[in-house]
Design an enzyme around this catalytic site. Sequence first.
Site, PDB file in Angstrom:
ATOM      1  N   GLY A  46       7.097  46.588  55.031  1.00  0.00           N
ATOM      2  CA  GLY A  46       7.770  47.372  54.004  1.00  0.00           C
ATOM      3  C   GLY A  46       8.058  48.761  54.540  1.00  0.00           C
ATOM      4  CD  GLN A  51       6.878  54.479  54.895  1.00  0.00           C
ATOM      5  OE1 GLN A  51       7.363  53.511  54.338  1.00  0.00           O
ATOM      6  NE2 GLN A  51       5.824  54.381  55.685  1.00  0.00           N
ATOM      7  CB  CYS A  94       0.696  53.309  55.626  1.00  0.00           C
ATOM      8  SG  CYS A  94       2.159  54.226  55.127  1.00  0.00           S
ATOM      9  CG  LEU A  95       5.240  51.004  59.541  1.00  0.00           C
ATOM     10  CD1 LEU A  95       6.701  50.623  59.363  1.00  0.00           C
ATOM     11  CD2 LEU A  95       4.750  50.586  60.923  1.00  0.00           C
ATOM     12  CG  HIS A 136       2.012  50.369  50.545  1.00  0.00           C
ATOM     13  ND1 HIS A 136       0.843  50.403  51.269  1.00  0.00           N
ATOM     14  CD2 HIS A 136       2.875  51.193  51.208  1.00  0.00           C
ATOM     15  CE1 HIS A 136       0.994  51.218  52.316  1.00  0.00           C
ATOM     16  NE2 HIS A 136       2.223  51.707  52.303  1.00  0.00           N
ATOM     17  CD  GLU A 137       6.651  50.198  51.561  1.00  0.00           C
ATOM     18  OE1 GLU A 137       7.092  51.350  51.703  1.00  0.00           O
ATOM     19  OE2 GLU A 137       5.844  49.679  52.354  1.00  0.00           O
ATOM     20  CG  HIS A 140       5.471  55.168  50.897  1.00  0.00           C
ATOM     21  ND1 HIS A 140       4.867  56.172  51.610  1.00  0.00           N
ATOM     22  CD2 HIS A 140       5.073  54.008  51.481  1.00  0.00           C
ATOM     23  CE1 HIS A 140       4.128  55.639  52.581  1.00  0.00           C
ATOM     24  NE2 HIS A 140       4.228  54.328  52.522  1.00  0.00           N
TER      25      HIS A 140
HETATM   26 NI    NI Z   1       3.290  52.853  53.705  1.00  0.00          NI
END
Ligand code: NI
Length: 174
Positions: A46, A51, A94-95, A136-137, A140
């Site tokens: 995701g 991000q 998480c990236l 989760h996204e 963000h």
């Molecule tokens: Ni993340």
Amino acid sequence: MSIRQIITVPDETLKKISEPIEKVGVNEKKLINDLFETMYNFNGIGLAAVQVGILKRILVVDVSSKEEKKNPICFVNPIIKKISNKMSVYEEGCLSIPDTFIEIERPKTCEIEYIDINGKIKTQEFDGLLSTCVQHEINHLDGKLIIDHLSKLKKDMIIKKISKLKKNPDRIIV
Ligand code: NI
């Protein structure tokens, strides 16, 4: 299409609230394609626009495994309409937070209203990994990260560790 740079903690942009999109136009479609390409490139399941430093309420997910057919889904202006009482737990990474995994409990299913890549309004229910990933996204988009589920002490420790790693110069042997 191009691979964008992913921003990581403690970048303050990650704490900001993303703005809704008025229309899925050419620029938005380009961004969506870039988000998919960036997500696949870094082996994420995701990725939210914030991000890559863009504060728009757009996110992409694909939780299919390597053996399965790709299942890319894009969400524009997603809103959580319903959540289940039943919870599920995943160890989430998480990236934007390298090398960090945190067990997080979230509602097992959720119903999301969103605009798809063609500008159509959809309402859909998600379960299991996909449900967790979308939640989760969406977090963000509201400036919330997985480390916000931890105590301040633990959170500060993780940020400190990542900041230190970032400052380390490349090691070379000549
Ligand atoms: Ni993340």
